[in-house]
Design an enzyme around this catalytic site. Structure first.
Site, short mmCIF file in Angstrom:
data_model
loop_
_atom_site.label_atom_id
_atom_site.label_comp_id
_atom_site.label_asym_id
_atom_site.label_seq_id
_atom_site.Cartn_x
_atom_site.Cartn_y
_atom_site.Cartn_z
CB ALA A 1 -44.56 48.55 22.21
N PRO A 2 -44.48 47.71 19.58
CG PRO A 2 -45.00 46.98 17.42
CD PRO A 2 -45.45 48.42 18.68
N GLY A 3 -42.19 47.21 18.79
CA GLY A 3 -40.47 47.29 18.70
C GLY A 3 -39.68 47.42 17.09
CD GLU A 30 -45.73 50.87 25.24
OE1 GLU A 30 -45.20 51.60 23.83
OE2 GLU A 30 -47.08 51.04 25.30
CG ASP A 90 -42.23 56.33 16.40
OD1 ASP A 90 -42.76 56.92 15.40
OD2 ASP A 90 -42.76 54.80 16.44
CE LYS A 106 -41.12 54.39 13.52
NZ LYS A 106 -42.89 53.35 13.42
CB CYS A 135 -47.60 56.85 12.55
SG CYS A 135 -48.53 56.64 13.34
#
Ligand code: SAM
Length: 447
Positions: free
Chosen positions: A111-113, A133, A177, A115, A230
Site C-alpha cells: 500500500a498504497p500501490g 498489505e 519495499d 509500485k 526510501c
C-alpha cells in the site's frame, strides 16, 4: 522546514562523505517535485506543463501541483501520482529481463500501490501479482487504487509476513519495499523528520531483516528479491543486504551499463563492495530511494507444489449481465457475496494462497447479482478495455463524480458507461424519463 536532526546529519556525513551529504541536505530544504505516471492502456491526456522522466516513458514531472481531485481522469485511473525515483524500479525490472514476462510476483508491503501498479504495467498480463498489505486502512486504499487501475491479474492479501510465508516458495519475484525510517522522504513528509531517531532506525532494521527472511521462504529457487527502501541509512540498506548474502542470497545487480541513466545513481558501497544503488534527493528528480537485487540460491529447499482447486469458480455461460459484456476478457470468474470477479491471474496461485493468507480482493469485480440478473460493477468500467458510451464535459464529469447531477440521457436506453475524454468514469442507467447515476457512493467526490 523542520530542522534536520543532528544525529541524522552525522550519520549521513559518515556514510556519504561531506560533499554528498551537504548536497543531500541542500536538496532536503527544497520543495518536493510532483510527478505522475500515465496508465499505459488508458488514453489520459496531459493537461499540465511537464518534463519527461528519463527512466520511465509514462512518467511526467509537473511544473506545478494541480488540484488532482478536480481532474476526472485522476478518479478513473488515467494516471497514478507517484514520486519519480520510485519509477526507476521499472528500469531495473526491464534490465533484469522482466518486461512482458509472465511471472508469479509478490509485492510484500504494497500500500498504497504505486509500485504494485508499476509492476503490473511492466510484467505481462499473464502474470499473477499478489499485493500484500498488513494495515487494514492502507489495504483498503490499495484495493481502491488497483480497482481504478483496472487490474484483473492481481490478488490483494492482508497477512503478516510469517503467515504469508507458510504458503511456501511459490514466487518467481518478490518486491520488498520495506517500511523504513523514511530519511529519503524528509522534504515530502515532515512527520518523518519529527518521528526520526536512531532507535527508530534500529527498530526498522530488525523488521526489515525479518521481512527478508520471510521473503526467502516465499521465493522459488533462483527467484529474485528486489529490496527497496526510501531511507538513506546503511543499517536499513547495505547492512541488511550483507545479512541476506550471509543467509544464502546472491547479489544480482543488473550488468553495469544496462541500467542507463547511471549518472542519476549513487553506488551503495560497504567495505569496498557494491551492494545496490541510491537515487539521492538533489541528484535524482525525486526523493531518496535505495534498491538492491538479490537472488535466492539454487541449493535451497524444493519449490512448493500448488494446491488443488478449492475456490468456487463460475463458468462464463452462467453469467447473465444486463449490460453489454465481453466475457472472453477474463479467463475465470469467481463469486463472493454476490460480486462476480473477473480474474486473469493463476487459479493455482489463488487456491494455494487461500489456504494460508487472508485474501481481500481477487482480480476485478465486474458484475453484481441483483434480483435474477447481474448488473455491472464499477470495476468493469475501470477496465482499460472499457469504452465510453456517454461522453461528458468536464463540469458534467465532476457533477457525475459528486453524484450531484445525473448524466444527460441518450436515445438508447439501458446500462451505459459515462466518460471524460475517452476514459470511462463509471456507470449510468438510462431510463425513459431519467438517467440514474451509479457512481459508487463510497468513492463520491466530496467537494
Ligand atoms: N510499496 C508501496 C508503494 O510504492 O506504494 C509503499 C510501501 S511502504 C514503504 C511500506 C508498507 O509496509 C506500509 O504500507 C506499511 O503499512 C507496511 N508494513 C509496515 N510494517 C510491516 C510489517 N511488519 N510487515 C509487512 N508490512 C508492513
Amino acid at each position: 522546514m523542520n530542522e534536520l536532526p543532528a544525529a541524522f546529519i552525522e550519520s549521513l556525513t559518515k556514510h556519504f562523505g561531506q560533499e554528498v551529504a551537504t548536497s543531500i541536505q541542500d536538496a532536503l530544504i527544497l520543495e518536493p517535485s510532483i510527478s505522475i505516471r500515465l496508465h499505459p492502456d488508458k488514453p489520459a491526456t496531459l493537461e499540465w506543463e511537464s518534463n519527461s522522466i528519463p527512466w520511465c516513458d509514462e512518467g511526467h514531472l509537473l511544473h506545478q501541483r494541480p488540484n488532482f481531485a478536480q481532474d476526472p481522469h485522476f478518479h478513473a485511473g488515467g494516471y497514478y501520482v507517484q514520486e519519480s525515483s520510485s519509477m526507476f524500479l521499472k528500469k531495473v525490472w526491464k534490465a533484469l529481463g522482466f518486461e512482458n514476462k509472465a511471472m508469479v510476483a509478490l509485492d510484500m508491503c504494497a500500500a498504497p500501490g504505486g509500485k504494485s501498479t508499476l509492476l503490473l504495467d511492466t510484467l505481462s498480463k499473464e502474470s499473477t501479482v499478489v499485493c500484500n498489505e498488513i494495515d487494514g486502512k492502507r489495504n483498503a486504499v490499495l484495493r481502491e487504487n488497483l480497482l481504478k487501475w483496472g487490474s484483473s491479474n492481481s490478488i490483494v492479501t492482508k497477512s503478516s509476513a510469517d503467515k504469508l510465508a507458510s504458503v511456501g516458495s511459490i514466487f518467481d519475484l518478490i518486491l520488498l519495499d520495506a517500511p523504513c525510517s523514511g530519511e529519503g522522504m524528509f522534504r515530502k513528509d515532515k512527520f518523518a523528520i519529527k518521528q526520526w531517531n536512531p532507535g527508530l532506525v534500529d527498530h526498522c532494521s530488525v523488521i526489515q531483516a525479518d521481512l527478508i527472511e520471510q521473503a526467502s521462504r516465499l521465493l522459488r529457487n533462483e527467484g529474485y528479491l528486489v529490496y527497496s527502501t526510501c531511507t538513506l541509512n546503511p543499517n536499513e540498506n547495505e547492512q541488511n543486504v550483507l545479512r541476506a548474502l550471509e543467509s544464502g542470497f546472491e547479489l544480482s545487480l543488473p550488468e553495469s551499463g544496462s541500467l542507463a541513466h547511471e549518472s542519476f545513481l549513487h553506488p551503495a558501497m560497504l567495505n569496498g563492495k557494491l551492494l545496490g544503488y541510491y537515487l539521492l534527493p538533489g541528484k535524482s528528480t525525486g526523493e531518496g530511494l535505495f534498491f538492491s537485487i538479490l537472488r535466492k540460491g539454487a541449493e535451497n529447499q524444493a519449490s512448493a507444489e500448488f494446491k488443488a482447486s478449492k475456490l468456487k469458480t463460475i463458468d462464463a455461460d452462467q453469467l447473465n449481465p444486463e449490460c453489454s459484456f465481453q466475457s472472453s476478457n477474463y479467463q475465470s470468474y469467481l463469486e463472493h457475496q454476490d460480486k462476480i470477479m473477473g480474474f486473469n491471474g493463476s487459479l493455482d496461485v489463488l487456491n494455494t494462497l487461500s489456504a494460508h493468507a487472508f485474501i481481500t480482493q481477487v482480480g476485478l469485480p465486474v458484475l453484481e447479482r441483483k434480483g435474477k440478473g447481474m448488473i455491472p460493477h464499477h470495476g468493469l468500467a475501470m477496465d482499460a478495455s472499457s469504452e465510453v458510451d456517454i461522453a461528458l464535459s468536464k463540469e458534467e464529469a465532476l457533477d457525475y463524480l459528486r453524484k450531484s447531477k445525473s448524466p444527460p440521457a441518450t436515445e438508447a436506453k439501458g446500462w451505459k458507461t459515462v466518460g471524460y475524454k475517452g476514459i470511462t468514469l463509471g456507470w449510468a442507467k438510462v431510463l425513459d424519463q431519467r438517467t440514474n447515476n451509479y457512481y459508487p457512493s463510497s468513492l463520491r467526490l466530496r467537494h
